[in-house]
Design an enzyme around this catalytic site. Structure first.
Site, short mmCIF file in Angstrom:
data_model
loop_
_atom_site.label_atom_id
_atom_site.label_comp_id
_atom_site.label_asym_id
_atom_site.label_seq_id
_atom_site.Cartn_x
_atom_site.Cartn_y
_atom_site.Cartn_z
N SER A 1 0.57 -1.77 -0.37
CA SER A 1 0.17 -0.20 0.29
C SER A 1 0.93 1.17 0.00
CB SER A 1 -0.56 0.47 1.42
OG SER A 1 -1.84 -0.54 1.05
N LYS B 1 0.80 3.55 -2.57
CA LYS B 1 -0.93 4.33 -3.68
C LYS B 1 -0.73 6.10 -3.60
CE LYS B 1 -4.36 0.62 -1.30
NZ LYS B 1 -4.98 0.90 0.46
N TYR C 1 -3.23 -3.51 -9.91
CA TYR C 1 -2.94 -2.99 -8.62
C TYR C 1 -2.51 -4.45 -8.03
CZ TYR C 1 -4.06 -1.85 -3.79
OH TYR C 1 -3.94 -1.59 -3.20
N TYR D 1 -4.89 5.09 7.54
CA TYR D 1 -6.31 4.87 7.42
C TYR D 1 -6.51 4.88 8.53
CZ TYR D 1 -3.89 1.55 4.32
OH TYR D 1 -3.31 0.60 3.44
N VAL E 1 0.81 -2.53 4.21
CA VAL E 1 0.54 -4.75 5.02
C VAL E 1 1.72 -5.64 5.10
CG1 VAL E 1 0.25 -5.72 2.92
CG2 VAL E 1 -0.70 -6.37 4.88
#
Lengths: 619, 619
Positions: free
Chosen positions: B70, B73, B195, B247, B265
């Site tokens: 991630s 991103k 992705y 998050y 992660v």
């Protein structure tokens, strides 16, 4: 002639212009769910910008009062953090964005905490956390605290309060849900009542700008000079405003304006840029997410036109290392005798002076240390001149001190030149008010390190080794020497002070003082009240003259810097010499001219070396 | 002797120390839902810090490869913003924090947009927005773009990719939900496949630090010097990282570290401080919200120890107005004749020089303008010296230019002194490389404004009005005048260059040049390659001498600044005078000494006025 006094402020004009443009934005609806708010005139539009030095610019209806509503939340949160500490408050109220509106009912799974202090649920709990034994004391703490943020005594709007109380069932429900979840203790109506009153405090856009700049400035209200909360608290409040200040519009708000902010249902909004400014806006019509439409437009324009985005990369930044000077090319203003000058010319590269500039935070200090490390070959004295440093963070003091300690372990002494009040470095060998004195200190140490008998600073310098006299033929020297009168000066004794009582007549112009041992300093008076400021110093073997010439506009005092022996050529002695040895007077004139020329050259050498190192800034 | 060259970096030592301490943090679990990630060694811990000038500090396992997951991103979001523009991307992906985890399924009511590009749903749509005609081209754009951010060619980990693909049903479900909501177009498996591959790109903590500092630096990778995306894009990406990067931990993360960041992660994390630095961390054990436990600890410590919190209020800041100098107390290095000096002393207060310093953004420019406005009474020439300005934002240029325009309307001319490249002000009358030249320009204008026939700069100055000669008795002057040889110099012609070919013998030492009309400049050579730098100038009525004295270490070239007439006293003429009129030679020596003393005093007057205005900084 010029009429410069009344020149209009370009910031004021830009603000007026922006206000005029945004005033025409005609969208949004005045909130009606608190009926008293529904009466607000949708045309009202006040804009205020407060700077960190306490200046407030305003445009439009910046002095119109309205109830603060949710804009109170970050300030009450600041008071709670101040009164309870961060961790105690975090245990009761979270700081996560909800992605929902101001009236979100969601509480954190597991803990029952409201998600953040910017939604109503979090604000009700936050209000219960400020100091006070009962709800009356807590509200007093809140209105006193908000008044301190605003810099004036704020009051309640009882009509709006009555309206809030009549129609506040949603907030009462929140209160019961909070108590049900264990998040709120005590009487729900009293807790919600404090929150209603907090929301009914009357402010103006001007007040909001001052309140915001107080957060931006680290907790000291720049208008009153009074500390309201601590700097850490401001950091935390601004962070929460950045992530949650405009509810489910917080992400796009931060993306577009780059300003931590808080909006309210009455049409108020605060925004703050850390260390810079605070903005207050008032315009009642709201968008569907509850933020004043004109406030959004005004802040986006202000941010774009004034370059206020928190995430904006800096424009051109000058190097943190302004200049590097080396002791063989640049010397202090100390007039040194021939032998010392030779020693400095030969070994002066062991002295490295670094002028730092700009902001010294982590990055500045780190960059400076790396750049200096590259230049340290052969260096034994490092001067750090901090006069051009605008801002010195604790981390920079820390890093520079660590650097000085490591250098000391390798035989390099660090000497600091800085204004009083710049954090001194514990590992530095010495600290001086000026670069000049720091250089002089290092030069003295360098001369002492290579000292020969003839350079012993404590030995007396005989006439034939005086710089001005050393080229004089022996017979002239023999005729001159008996005319020199010895004068012993205690430390601090004034040798002459032409500024105080100007001498008259040509005769006294020619008086010369030869330094035999000790040292003199030249001072000018500066400041208000005037205090002596050292501008040059003279060591053994050098001379100082008391020439009073044509268009005198400035004068030194000359003072003994330590117990000093000087030899003086008086006006009367010169008179006698003119009769008996006119060629000696001519030779002295000539020698003085050489001496003055050499001093000029010394000044110009500084210029040149400085120009040279300026040129290398292009690297 | 000193051994300064190998001095260890205090930043490196602090980073090592911090790494050692945080390494012992033993909490969290390695993610296992992608089986290949579960094999990671929980002891791995790499830390890297990249500075805006491209230096990278590392500690621990900073060169160990892992899949980016991630953390990709924000960088892919940057590429999408670059390729499509902000508004086009915003129409497809929102920027609101979700208050939920990375795998939130929630889409915006009404639009069906994913809430932000930092959750998986938003990232899948974002990846579909980068340039490319098909998924292959889009993935190539992504890996090329991430490689440009990292400054090296990045590759895929095919084992992790296979594992992601085998176990990626949750993301496939997201893809179908997105297409169902109209948020994703085209083939779902291909979109999700891009992705998966994006997440399987291998990076190191060092790479992440460089990628982060590229965002912090406004889009130019400071290691490669290559622009990757625009500065506006970086602003926007950092804002989204600040509100949504971690998050449902984003609020507390920003509150505690003050750093926009993104976690992943596999245990990677990037954090960035605008205009300062980038941080990359790798340590696989995660907390329950999916962020690396050691990354949280390391970033909190780094932020606290290095003072990196985005919202921190500044420490002590020096005033933006460094010094105010007035033309009656400070003059340029131009040597002026008697009558001009008198005019400047009388009317010089009409010249105000302001040295600005520090960062000139909105606040700095605004503060400076207000401070200058208070000092404008009677001023007709305003010099803005920008040499000490470290950073000049466009808004500051804008405000200062508006100020200059308003001043011009009131009869005040603004003159800028600044390094080449500092934004010039359109409303300024003139711009110079040095304060000295700017002052000289204003002095010339002031002298011209009050000009009498005797001060006409174009008129020739006869011997009896030359500063050095004007006190000579008439009979001496009559004897001297016929010996003066006229010399006409074209602009740029060198009068003498003692540095180039040193004269020998005492005779040539005594050569004097009187400026009759035009003007001369003194230059030194500086820089590499050496170029002439102007250090002083001499107008009609003044003299320049070619004394070559004892310990010469520096020499001027003297060059005509414009077509110039000089009168020269040659060595031969002096020789003749010594025989016929020795008292003239003595009088000349004396006059030269006075002249040198006056020049010294002029230099010292600058010193004093500067010290004086420094003292007023305490205000």
């Amino acid at each position: 002639m010029s009429d410069a006094g009344g020149v209009p402020s370009p910031v004021q004009e830009m603000l007026d212009e922006l206000h005029t443009r945004v005033r025409d934005v005609d969208a949004g609806e005045v909130a009606t769910y608190i009926p008293a708010l529904g009466k607000a005139d949708p045309a009202l539009f006040g804009l205020a910008l407060a700077t960190q030095d306490g200046h407030v610019y305003t445009a439009g209806d910046a002095d119109t009062g309205f109830t603060i509503q949710s804009v109170s939340k970050p300030f009450v949160y600041a008071l709670a953090l101040h009164d309870r500490g961060l961790n105690a408050v975090l245990r009761r109220v979270g700081v996560e964005p909800t992605g929902e509106g101001f009236d979100a009912l969601r509480l954190e799974a597991g803990t029952g905490r409201p998600l953040n202090p910017m939604v109503n649920a979090g604000a009700v709990v936050t209000a219960s956390l400020v100091d006070g034994d009962d709800h009356g004391q807590r509200f007093q703490r809140i209105i006193d605290g908000l008044s301190a943020f605003a810099g004036r005594e704020l009051r309640l709007d009882h009509e709006v309060l009555a309206s809030e109380e009549r129609t506040g069932d949603h907030n009462r429900a929140l209160g019961y849900l909070l108590r049900n979840a264990g998040a709120l203790r005590g009487d729900v109506n009293e807790a919600v009542g404090v929150y209603f009153r907090q929301c009914s405090i009357v402010v103006t856009a001007r007040d909001l700008a001052v309140m915001a700049v107080t957060l931006a400035a680290g907790g000291v209200n720049p208008v009153t000079g009074r500390r309201v909360v601590g700097a850490d608290t401001c950091e935390h409040v601004l962070a929460v405003m950045a992530t949650s200040g405009t509810y489910d519009f917080a992400g796009e708000w931060l993306l577009r304006t780059g300003l931590p902010a808080k909006s309210g249902v009455s049409g108020g909004l605060v925004a703050a840029l850390p260390s810079q400014l605070g903005i207050g806006v008032y315009s009642p019509p709201l968008d569907r997410r509850g933020t004043s439409v004109r406030a959004i437009a005004a802040c986006q324009e202000l941010s774009a036109r004034f370059g206020l985005h928190l995430m904006r990369p800096a424009q051109r930044t000058t190097p943190v290392l302004h200049r590097l000077l080396r002791g063989d090319a640049v010397s202090s203003h100390r007039t040194r005798r021939h032998l010392e000058r030779e020693a400095l010319r030969r070994d002066g590269r062991a002295i490295l002076a670094c002028e730092l500039q700009g902001d010294l935070g982590f990055t500045g200090a780190d960059t400076a240390i790396r750049a200096i490390t590259d230049e340290l070959d052969g260096v034994r004295w490092l001067v750090l001149d901090l006069h051009r440093v605008n801002r010195m963070e604790p981390v920079a003091v820390n890093l520079l001190d660590g650097f000085a300690a490591r250098l000391r372990g390798r035989g390099v002494a660090t000497v600091v030149a800085a204004d009083a009040g710049s954090g001194p470095l514990a590992a530095a060998e010495a600290s001086f008010a000026s670069l000049d004195e720091a250089l002089e200190h290092c030069e003295d140490a360098l001369v002492a390190a290579g000292r020969s008998a003839r350079l012993d600073p404590d030995a007396a310098v005989p006439p034939e080794e005086q710089d001005i006299l050393r080229d004089l033929p022996a017979e002239m020297l023999d005729a001159l020497t008996p005319l020199l009168e010895e004068r012993r000066l205690a430390r601090g004794q004034v040798l002459f002070d032409p500024g105080a009582a100007p001498d008259e007549g040509a005769a006294s112009d020619e008086t010369l003082y030869f330094v035999v041992s000790g040292g003199l300093v030249a001072q000018v008076m500066a400041g208000d009240p005037p205090e002596p400021v050292r501008i040059a110093s003279m060591g053994p073997g050098t001379a100082v003259t008391k020439l009073v010439l044509g268009d005198d506009r400035i004068a030194y005092r000359v003072v003994a810097d330590e117990p000093t022996v000087a030899r003086v050529l008086t006006a009367a002695a010169v008179k006698r010499l003119e009769d008996t040895h006119p060629q000696i007077v001519e030779a002295l004139h000539w020698a003085m001219a050489r001496h003055l020329a050499a001093r000029l050259r010394q000044a110009d050498a500084r210029n040149q070396a400085m120009i040279g190192s300026d040129a290398r800034r292009g690297d």
